[in-house]
Scaffold this active site. Structure first.
Site, PDB file in Angstrom:
ATOM      1  CG  HIS A 138      47.745  45.324  37.968  1.00  0.00           C
ATOM      2  ND1 HIS A 138      47.622  46.207  39.010  1.00  0.00           N
ATOM      3  CD2 HIS A 138      47.452  44.099  38.473  1.00  0.00           C
ATOM      4  CE1 HIS A 138      47.255  45.552  40.099  1.00  0.00           C
ATOM      5  NE2 HIS A 138      47.144  44.283  39.808  1.00  0.00           N
TER       6      HIS A 138
ATOM      7  CB  CYS B 137      50.560  42.776  44.597  1.00  0.00           C
ATOM      8  SG  CYS B 137      49.280  41.939  45.524  1.00  0.00           S
TER       9      CYS B 137
ATOM     10  CG  HIS C 111      49.083  39.852  39.212  1.00  0.00           C
ATOM     11  ND1 HIS C 111      49.997  40.801  39.635  1.00  0.00           N
ATOM     12  CD2 HIS C 111      47.900  40.230  39.749  1.00  0.00           C
ATOM     13  CE1 HIS C 111      49.390  41.679  40.407  1.00  0.00           C
ATOM     14  NE2 HIS C 111      48.111  41.365  40.494  1.00  0.00           N
TER      15      HIS C 111
ATOM     16  CG  HIS D 162      43.175  41.401  38.925  1.00  0.00           C
ATOM     17  ND1 HIS D 162      43.095  40.404  39.870  1.00  0.00           N
ATOM     18  CD2 HIS D 162      44.214  42.190  39.299  1.00  0.00           C
ATOM     19  CE1 HIS D 162      44.055  40.598  40.789  1.00  0.00           C
ATOM     20  NE2 HIS D 162      44.751  41.669  40.455  1.00  0.00           N
TER      21      HIS D 162
ATOM     22  CG  ASP E 283      39.085  43.789  27.229  1.00  0.00           C
ATOM     23  OD1 ASP E 283      39.352  43.172  28.274  1.00  0.00           O
ATOM     24  OD2 ASP E 283      38.460  43.278  26.282  1.00  0.00           O
ATOM     25  CG  HIS E 284      42.228  40.989  26.000  1.00  0.00           C
ATOM     26  ND1 HIS E 284      40.953  41.100  26.502  1.00  0.00           N
ATOM     27  CD2 HIS E 284      42.447  39.653  25.847  1.00  0.00           C
ATOM     28  CE1 HIS E 284      40.425  39.883  26.624  1.00  0.00           C
ATOM     29  NE2 HIS E 284      41.313  38.996  26.230  1.00  0.00           N
TER      30      HIS E 284
END
Lengths: 137, 137, 137, 137, 137, 137
Positions: free
Chosen positions: E14, E33, E39, E41, E79-80
């Site tokens: 994100h 950010c 980047h 998480h 996810d991913h």
């Protein structure tokens, strides 16, 4: 040489019980860990394999494949089972974490080898305070 | 009003089992969680009490005393036992984490009250992914 | 050869302080870690012993006995104490995590040997980000 | 000989992508790990250095200095970046955890040596279940 | 009334990016950010539902069913993936943890209700230091 | 209404000590927690603030700003200090975790309000087993 570790978990029942001795002697030796009504744990398993990085693929071994091997050979037979009586590779063993670690090593050694890696370590946390690690003979 | 939480742990065997039904029906309802050979967990228990800070003592309740109450009324009866068959306050219960949480609440409510605090919450982690919390009716 | 690790914890006060130097020089060398008013940590200790599995008992060493040794020789003297001034085996030492790890090794080596195992590693987490491990000379 | 480990963290985007192959072949090889829209992780890094305890200072290496080296050579270039395209020492690499670990080792080896210690291990947790460790050749 | 929490995880890319502003203004507002190269998480998600214990089944809601709902409505889409551009229920949103939490709440509210429970809380850990919780309006 | 939690840590020395009583009486009341040579902890602090999501910025409060406030008003004065004697807002207090939590609440309430959010909770973990939470009067 690179080391890759996969963590998996299983919840199982067991008791410390030497089949050559009776319940009373086992209770004397192992205390409440030999409770005939069983007890259980959330075991945490760390499997470490080692080898060279494949220069074209960028990894030592396909992580999904490593996970599948651990699930097939270790987690499915052990999870939600009785370690002393219901698991082909531990039934009849004195179900200490030490012996479970060695039994898991024996389950994984060949399947990992077939994938082109080498089993380096099997580590089990029985509780947050107790850990056993086996690196082979 | 301040909230104080004490964490304790116990390792026990259980199975999901409705005594009004047979093994087959239980296995159908609960799957491997109803394995007749039992399985077990490292349960993590969080007990939260609330009240005012005693201005002379600086605390809500003596933490050592709170720990002793939890050990006496909950951990000693449950640890290394079979929740379905060997624990006075859970034997015969359908041994879900929900029912265990309510049973632990009932064990602790009065003893905590006698110490001048009020039980606020009983929270149990059955695994690292599943948690149940009970705050009373 | 199997490795068994026991985790224990102690909360203690310390400061980085070289007794050959004054407060000012120590503060210059170590910064706030040498605060004359002390500070403290929840130290987490991992003691690893190694040896063969006893084929009759199923374990390397009685875990309860290992725990008792660590409590007697390390935790009781250190817990809720001042590492620099109140602990027989660390008083007068420059109380770095490195030196504490070596001092704990020296406390445990012989008692572990008497139980038929060999001390393999003493590891200390001073915070969640800093760890020291000592494996002997 | 003493071992000192420092834990640091970075959050970054990456994808498994072999630049010699197209998107389709990469997706076939690596599945969703090769998603062209990227994904990311909170990587946890453990850097272990080894050497002798300085008898006058009480430590192996100034921990603040070790932290600064890791921040400068690894965390600042990687944190909140794209590992495949924005980081000088990983751009163009097949961004597997294995290759990232080796690249971080190469970043840290000389700077640690200049401080009088020796780099022993670079360990990365990509998720709570997957770890890679590199100890040099 | 009992509370049941299920933990799940997803790894995603994100950036903080307000589509009404340009890259420069976003970087000024959000710093790194808002890195245009993205980047990511390892997000940890805690979903809490509440209701009464079913007296015949012993639980509030079938935990396997709750897990399946979270996987289907939240984890599989996220996810991913890239939260800003590839996820139907977050694409175009300003991809803050706050907005992600509300979007996940909206995904889960009805499916949980259909199972006879009520959604109580959606909590997300973006890193080990940052958490957002949403309890509905 | 959304809740945002920031975790920070500090390591400090303290002892349970009522200044109206002598060392002997304090030791009788608090045991080794009142050791005159001090002890210490790695305290973990969770600060939760609440409010509405700013629709243009996507967040409740700038997380970097919240972190800076906690560092300035709480962590810098407390970290590597003696809570009983060296910290302006706790010196002279009976240094229980309960009183420390209230004192931190009082430090943070106004600065958080100035940022447009409302302080909801201050939670402290003194050890991995003991937690105190304060939600205001």
């Amino acid at each position: 040489m690179i080391y890759l570790t996969r963590r998996e978990r299983f919840s199982a029942a067991h008791r410390m019980f030497n089949p050559d001795l009776g319940d009373d002697e086992n209770l004397e030796l192992y205390g409440q860990c030999s409770n005939p009504g069983w007890h259980g744990h959330n075991y945490i398993l760390y499997v470490t394999v080692k080898g060279d990085i494949d220069p074209e693929l960028g990894y030592l071994i396909n992580l999904k494949r490593l996970k599948d091997i651990i699930i097939e050979y270790v987690i499915t037979p052990l999870d939600h089972r009785n370690i002393n009586t219901q698991v082909p590779f531990t039934s009849g063993l004195l179900a200490s974490t030490e012996n479970i670690a060695v039994a898991i090593w024996n389950q994984l050694y060949e399947p990992v080898k077939k994938e082109g890696a080498e089993l380096h370590s099997v580590k089990i946390a029985e509780t947050e305070n107790n850990f056993v690690e086996y690196l082979g003979d």
